[in-house]
Scaffold this active site. Structure first.
Site, PDB file in Angstrom:
ATOM      1  N   VAL A  64       2.638  -5.153   4.081  1.00 23.52           N
ATOM      2  CA  VAL A  64       2.111  -5.966   5.178  1.00 23.52           C
ATOM      3  C   VAL A  64       2.621  -7.389   5.019  1.00 23.52           C
ATOM      4  O   VAL A  64       2.556  -7.968   3.932  1.00 23.52           O
ATOM      5  CB  VAL A  64       0.567  -5.948   5.199  1.00 23.52           C
ATOM      6  CG1 VAL A  64       0.042  -6.828   6.322  1.00 23.52           C
ATOM      7  CG2 VAL A  64       0.063  -4.532   5.371  1.00 23.52           C
TER       8      VAL A  64
ATOM      9  N   ASP B  73     -12.068   6.980   7.030  1.00 25.36           N
ATOM     10  CA  ASP B  73     -11.761   6.167   5.840  1.00 25.36           C
ATOM     11  C   ASP B  73     -12.481   4.825   5.885  1.00 25.36           C
ATOM     12  O   ASP B  73     -11.882   3.769   5.648  1.00 25.36           O
ATOM     13  CB  ASP B  73     -10.252   5.959   5.709  1.00 25.36           C
ATOM     14  CG  ASP B  73      -9.827   5.672   4.268  1.00 25.36           C
ATOM     15  OD1 ASP B  73     -10.613   5.960   3.352  1.00 25.36           O
ATOM     16  OD2 ASP B  73      -8.708   5.165   4.067  1.00 25.36           O
TER      17      ASP B  73
ATOM     18  N   GLY C 229       0.815  -1.209   0.000  1.00 19.20           N
ATOM     19  CA  GLY C 229       0.000   0.000   0.000  1.00 19.20           C
ATOM     20  C   GLY C 229       0.841   1.247   0.000  1.00 19.20           C
ATOM     21  O   GLY C 229       2.074   1.205  -0.045  1.00 19.20           O
TER      22      GLY C 229
END
Length: 470
Positions: free
Chosen positions: A172, A285, A167
């Site tokens: 991750v 978000d 991202g």
């Protein structure tokens, strides 16, 4: 003596001179018979080719004169004028060379300065982020979550061997703690922000403890290295399961009962953030990508990088710039004329997300052309208002249809343009868990479909955009 060097002998007489070398042929030029000895009057055209030696050519190039001495040996005679001309030429060359050298040196110094300035800016930025995070951790005092070293992070991820996603703020990786618990480790980039995303995550999520909020197991802050360690959600993000045409969702379509329970779980999580904590947390978000599912498809809100923390009694906040993801941002967040920014901004994002869950599609259908572009909230409102068949897939019984209609009505209330007309998340939970007959159809949201240029745009302010989870 031979004539191999092309020496030329000339005489005014028609008779060959006795002094000519025996191997040379004479040349009779077409001249007037009675011309004066000091003059040479050519009376006809003829070709005359002169070849000179390399030494003579070099002599002429320096401005000299080629001559043969009495012994027929070559001499280069340099006149005073030619000498001065050569000196000036050397001076010009020296000056030009000097300017060229100065220019190259100036360019090198400029490039070095730019690189040094860029490095200095990066260092300042990283140092500012480091100082911000350090000050935050110092002011917060002891945290209830664990702090790990960077070597611990490398150990638990087996040197970052199993990557789960990528991202805007980093990557991750799957990891495992010493107690055997599997975790997701989000390693943050150094170049993003001034440490705000890291601070937001730790500050907000460390205050929470709820079944519908992802658990932060720990963090790493060591020099420029920053990482966040979460509980691992085996089923990844909700986004994988709700969109038709998504390859990852082709064999994992969720039933209406599961979708209904997920919508209630997310609403309860947001209700807890808005009212259940000792401080109010606004997420900013909410979208399918940031809803993670455990092994039982229990939803958990994640990614608090854009979150804002404010006192519980404070409902209105000030904020510079918009934050969120296009398609889910409340109108007042990017244009203050629509109203004030508050917890109702999360309500709007929630409503847009649930409509996508109902329609199994993005709210904007990009598969049609510009003239036929469909804005799903308007389409579904029209069918609901006229009590028409909703045309939703997978409705197996009356209970499924009732749950789908409740999700639609609640969502349309949530996306009202005026924030004051939107329900609180507590009221959202009540409406979803109540009867369908008790719900009223809200006014039609009057916002039009976003422009196509906005479709697919990513986060306005740095939310993680991972392919699979977190």
């Amino acid at each position: 003596m031979s004539c191999g060097d092309y020496n030329i002998y000339y005489t005014h007489s028609n008779e060959a001179s006795q002094s000519f070398p025996s191997g040379c042929s004479t040349i009779q030029l077409p001249v007037q018979e009675h011309s004066h000895e000091a003059e040479l009057n050519i009376t006809a055209e003829f070709d005359f080719e002169v070849r000179v030696s390399d030494a003579c050519s070099r002599c002429y190039s320096r401005g000299g004169l080629c001559e043969l001495d009495k012994k027929a040996e070559f001499n280069c005679i340099v006149t005073e004028e030619a000498f001065q001309k050569g000196i000036k030429s050397l001076e010009v060359i020296a000056i030009a060379t000097s300017f060229a050298g100065i220019g190259v040196l100036t360019f090198i110094i400029y490039c070095f300065w730019r690189k040094l300035s860029s490095t200095k800016d990066i260092w300042k930025k990283e140092n500012l982020a480091h100082q911000n995070v350090k000050a935050f951790l110092r002011n917060r005092g002891p945290l209830v979550i664990s702090r790990y070293s960077y070597s611990d992070v490398k150990t638990m991820t087996k040197s970052f061997n199993d990557k789960l996603g990528q991202g805007g703020y980093g990557s991750v990786y799957k990891g495992k703690l010493q107690d055997g618990c599997f975790v997701a480790v989000k390693v943050l980039n150094n170049s993003k922000g001034n440490g705000e995303e890291f601070i937001n995550e730790v500050a907000s999520i460390s205050r929470t403890s709820h079944v519908n909020i992802v658990t932060l197991k720990g963090f790493c802050f060591e020099g420029s290295k920053r990482a966040l360690i979460y509980e691992l959600m085996p089923n990844g993000s909700l986004e994988k399961f709700i969109y038709k045409g998504n390859p990852s969702s082709s064999n994992h379509q969720l039933g209406w009962e599961t979708l209904y329970k997920i919508s209630i779980g997310i609403a309860r999580g947001l209700e807890y953030l808005h009212r259940g904590c000792n401080t109010r947390i606004l997420h900013f978000d909410i979208k399918p990508h940031n809803i993670l599912l455990d092994e039982n498809f229990c939803p958990k809100i994640s990614d608090f990088g854009l979150a804002k923390i404010c006192p519980r009694e404070k409902s209105i906040i000030s904020m510079v710039g918009a934050r969120g993801t296009v398609g889910y941002i409340a109108p007042e967040v990017f244009c203050r004329s629509f109203g004030v920014i508050s917890h109702k901004s999360d309500v709007y994002s929630y409503g847009m997300m649930v409509l996508e869950m109902v329609g199994s599609r993005k709210n904007i259908d990009v598969s049609v052309d510009l003239t036929g572009e469909i804005y799903f909230p308007h389409w579904i409102y029209k069918h609901l208002e006229l009590n028409e068949e909703l045309g939703l897939l997978g409705l197996l019984n009356e209970g499924d249809e009732d749950n789908a209609r409740k999700m639609i009505i609640v969502s349309l209330w949530c996306i009202q343009t005026d924030p004051s007309n939107r329900p609180s998340m507590s009221r959202v939970v009540e409406m979803l868990e109540g009867s369908l007959e008790s719900l009223q159809i809200p006014p039609k949201p009057y916002l039009s479909s976003p422009s196509r240029s906005s479709i697919g745009s990513s986060t306005v302010m740095g939310s993680m955009q991972y392919d699979s989870m977190y």
